[in-house]
Structures are given as C-alpha cells and as structure tokens.
Design an enzyme around this catalytic site. Structure first.
Site, PDB file in Angstrom:
ATOM      1  N   LYS A   1     -37.100  -7.808  39.276  1.00 57.01           N
ATOM      2  CA  LYS A   1     -37.975  -7.190  38.306  1.00 57.01           C
ATOM      3  C   LYS A   1     -37.880  -8.292  37.182  1.00 57.01           C
ATOM      4  O   LYS A   1     -38.568  -8.755  36.061  1.00 57.01           O
ATOM      5  CB  LYS A   1     -36.901  -6.318  37.552  1.00 57.01           C
ATOM      6  CG  LYS A   1     -37.316  -4.877  38.911  1.00 57.01           C
ATOM      7  CD  LYS A   1     -36.850  -3.596  38.418  1.00 57.01           C
ATOM      8  CE  LYS A   1     -35.269  -3.987  38.515  1.00 57.01           C
ATOM      9  NZ  LYS A   1     -33.958  -4.184  39.394  1.00 57.01           N
TER      10      LYS A   1
ATOM     11  N   ARG B   1     -27.663 -14.664  43.452  1.00 54.20           N
ATOM     12  CA  ARG B   1     -27.936 -14.714  42.430  1.00 54.20           C
ATOM     13  C   ARG B   1     -27.112 -15.599  41.493  1.00 54.20           C
ATOM     14  O   ARG B   1     -25.668 -15.464  41.959  1.00 54.20           O
ATOM     15  CB  ARG B   1     -28.073 -13.001  41.552  1.00 54.20           C
ATOM     16  CG  ARG B   1     -28.541 -13.707  40.553  1.00 54.20           C
ATOM     17  CD  ARG B   1     -28.825 -11.591  39.902  1.00 54.20           C
ATOM     18  NE  ARG B   1     -28.819 -10.951  40.329  1.00 54.20           N
ATOM     19  CZ  ARG B   1     -28.678  -9.596  40.037  1.00 54.20           C
ATOM     20  NH1 ARG B   1     -30.371  -9.299  39.834  1.00 54.20           N
ATOM     21  NH2 ARG B   1     -28.489  -7.955  40.126  1.00 54.20           N
TER      22      ARG B   1
ATOM     23  N   ARG C   1     -34.393   4.999  35.406  1.00 53.32           N
ATOM     24  CA  ARG C   1     -33.901   4.654  36.587  1.00 53.32           C
ATOM     25  C   ARG C   1     -33.297   6.621  37.184  1.00 53.32           C
ATOM     26  O   ARG C   1     -32.947   6.402  37.971  1.00 53.32           O
ATOM     27  CB  ARG C   1     -32.176   4.073  36.330  1.00 53.32           C
ATOM     28  CG  ARG C   1     -32.277   3.042  36.417  1.00 53.32           C
ATOM     29  CD  ARG C   1     -31.188   1.836  36.783  1.00 53.32           C
ATOM     30  NE  ARG C   1     -30.807   1.308  37.462  1.00 53.32           N
ATOM     31  CZ  ARG C   1     -31.385  -0.325  36.961  1.00 53.32           C
ATOM     32  NH1 ARG C   1     -31.425  -0.843  36.016  1.00 53.32           N
ATOM     33  NH2 ARG C   1     -31.194  -1.779  38.171  1.00 53.32           N
TER      34      ARG C   1
ATOM     35  N   ARG D   1     -25.396   0.427  44.981  1.00 49.21           N
ATOM     36  CA  ARG D   1     -26.134   0.078  43.877  1.00 49.21           C
ATOM     37  C   ARG D   1     -27.531   0.925  44.610  1.00 49.21           C
ATOM     38  O   ARG D   1     -28.795   1.409  44.131  1.00 49.21           O
ATOM     39  CB  ARG D   1     -25.949  -1.077  42.941  1.00 49.21           C
ATOM     40  CG  ARG D   1     -25.716  -1.066  42.209  1.00 49.21           C
ATOM     41  CD  ARG D   1     -25.068  -2.515  41.903  1.00 49.21           C
ATOM     42  NE  ARG D   1     -26.380  -3.084  41.351  1.00 49.21           N
ATOM     43  CZ  ARG D   1     -26.357  -4.528  41.231  1.00 49.21           C
ATOM     44  NH1 ARG D   1     -25.013  -5.329  42.102  1.00 49.21           N
ATOM     45  NH2 ARG D   1     -27.348  -5.306  40.413  1.00 49.21           N
TER      46      ARG D   1
ATOM     47  N   ARG E   1     -22.439 -12.738  38.373  1.00 47.85           N
ATOM     48  CA  ARG E   1     -22.081 -11.593  37.419  1.00 47.85           C
ATOM     49  C   ARG E   1     -21.138 -10.425  38.220  1.00 47.85           C
ATOM     50  O   ARG E   1     -20.855 -10.234  39.141  1.00 47.85           O
ATOM     51  CB  ARG E   1     -24.001 -10.094  37.305  1.00 47.85           C
ATOM     52  CG  ARG E   1     -24.065 -10.615  36.597  1.00 47.85           C
ATOM     53  CD  ARG E   1     -25.891 -10.136  36.930  1.00 47.85           C
ATOM     54  NE  ARG E   1     -25.700  -8.829  37.343  1.00 47.85           N
ATOM     55  CZ  ARG E   1     -26.898  -7.464  37.031  1.00 47.85           C
ATOM     56  NH1 ARG E   1     -28.076  -7.976  37.195  1.00 47.85           N
ATOM     57  NH2 ARG E   1     -27.063  -6.173  37.792  1.00 47.85           N
TER      58      ARG E   1
END
Ligand code: ADP
Ligand code: AMP
Length: 213
Positions: A13, A127, A88, A171, A160
């Site tokens: 996203k 990531r 969400r 998640r 992160r």
C-alpha cells in the site's frame, strides 16, 4: 480525487501510494506513519498506541477516528487525499463514510492489493523503512540504490519494531478477522478495485494506473 489503498499489512500500500502522490499531488495519509510519529514525539496518544502496535494489535477505533478527522480537515486535503492503512474495521469505515458525507466529499476508488499470506511474510521479513519520509524498501525485491540509505531523502533505513515473525502472524490474523470484511463493504459501495498485488512492483503500478487513467 479521494483514494484509498487497501490490503493486508505488507501488501504494498505505502509503496504504491508514493506513486499516486507524485502523479496527483495529493497527500498520503498513513495512520501507521502518524502513529509512529506520535510515538517518536512521545505524546500520550503515541505512548498508548505503542502498546497495541508492538503486539500487532489494532489501536482502538476512537483514537484512530479522532486523528483521521483532524487530518482530513487540514488544508492540503481539500483537493483530495490517499488513505493508507485506514480504515481497518467496519466501525472505522462507517465513521469515514459519515465524515465524507458531512463534508460533501466522496470516495472515488478503493485500490485493493491482493497478496497471499506466504508472500506477505516474505515481504515484511525483508522490509526496510525510512524513519524520516516513510519510504519503504525490500532487501531483495526493492533495494535502495545505496545499501540501507533512503533514495528519496538520504536517511539511514531501519527495520520496523513490529516487523518480526510473531507480530506479523498476529497482524495477519487481525487483518483477516477485522479488516477483510471491508472488501464487501466497499464492493457494495461500488468503489472497490482488485489489483493483483503479488506481481512484481512495476507491474502492480502499471495495473493501478491503467485502471485510474
Ligand atoms: P504496506 O504499506 O502495505 O504495509 P509496503 O508498501 O511497506 O506495504 O510493502 C511491504 C514490503 O514489500 C516492502 O519491503 C516493499 O518494498 C515490498 N513490496 C511492495 N510491493 C512489492 C511488490 N509488488 N513486489 C515485491 N515486493 C514489494
Ligand atoms: P501500518 O504502518 O499501516 O502497518 O500500521 C502499523 C500499526 O499501527 C498497525 O499494526 C496497528 O497497530 C496501528 N494502526 C495503523 N493504522 C490503524 C488503524 N486504521 N486502526 C487501528 N490500528 C492501526
């Protein structure tokens, strides 16, 4: 144009939102980035939200709806915006609908990046993010030009805190139970666009713009 990028955590996203920002010159409104910035500034709201984020849980709806309401009232949103990571939950989606109606705006498209869970896990594992401008890289699939340095602003990239194997599982569970019901919500509204987000990055961008232009 009022857009939303939608999908599981790690679906791409934020990566695709950056291309939309460049193209349409409208702001990317990422609730995740806003919360991380509140944590960095050690605000009461940030410190409270951190407990949920570190555990891979969703931050309570009232908190998120409050920050979005204030943000959408800012001047730079008057010509449009790109929502990233919000809503969400169904409660958040209904609150957004009310906010949009009361300000005479409408959502044009929900761009949904469909990516299977196995690929999500690989994407999140590699990531690297820029703590300053929020740009997102991947050690293998989308590396920066210079290792660990942001192409856009030159800052040192970080991993992160919530991008670890345990948190990711949680998640994803939360995505499937609380967020994926929004797919039908936006299909019913007639604004839902499915994009095959498992393809390589440039192909996803191409499909997205083919739809929009
Ligand atoms: P989100 O904002 O949905 O959480 P990101 O945009 O941060 O996801 O992307 C998650 C990870 O996957 C990042 O490491 C990013 O570089 C990488 N990525 C994004 N899109 C693709 C793609 N189409 N193919 C491979 N890797 C991708
Ligand atoms: P993201 O950067 O979008 O992956 O979000 C990181 C974390 O911030 C999530 O795992 C949640 O804990 C929290 N968060 C971000 N956006 C929301 C939202 N709309 N509702 C609830 N929690 C959120």
């Amino acid at each position: 144009m009022n857009l939303m990028v939608f999908g599981a955590p790690g679906a791409g996203k934020g990566t695709q939102a950056k291309f939309l920002v460049q193209k349409y010159n409208i702001p990317q409104i990422s609730t995740g980035d806003m919360l991380r910035s509140a944590i960095a500034q050690k605000t009461d709201m940030g410190l409270e939200a951190k407990k949920y984020m570190d555990a891979g849980e969703l931050v309570p709806d009232e908190t998120i709806i409050g920050i979005i309401k204030d943000r959408l009232e800012e001047d730079d949103c008057k010509n449009g915006f790109i929502l990233d990571g919000f809503p969400r939950t169904i409660t958040q989606a209904k609150a957004l609908d009310e906010l949009m109606k009361s300000s005479g705006k409408k959502l044009d498209f929900v761009l949904s990046f469909d990516v299977p869970d196995e690929l999500i896990i690989q994407r999140i594992a590699g990531r690297r993010v820029c703590p300053k401008c929020g740009a997102s890289y991947h050690v293998e699939f989308n590396p920066p030009k210079t290792q660990d340095i942001c192409d856009a602003c030159g800052s040192k990239l970080i991993i992160r805190k919530d991008d670890n194997a345990d948190t990711v599982k949680n998640r994803l569970l939360n995505y499937h139970s609380q967020t994926s019901p929004l797919i039908d919500f936006y299909k019913d509204m007639g604004v839902f666009v499915r994009i095959d987000g498992s393809q390589e990055l440039n192909k996803v961008t191409k499909d997205m713009f083919e739809y929009l232009l």
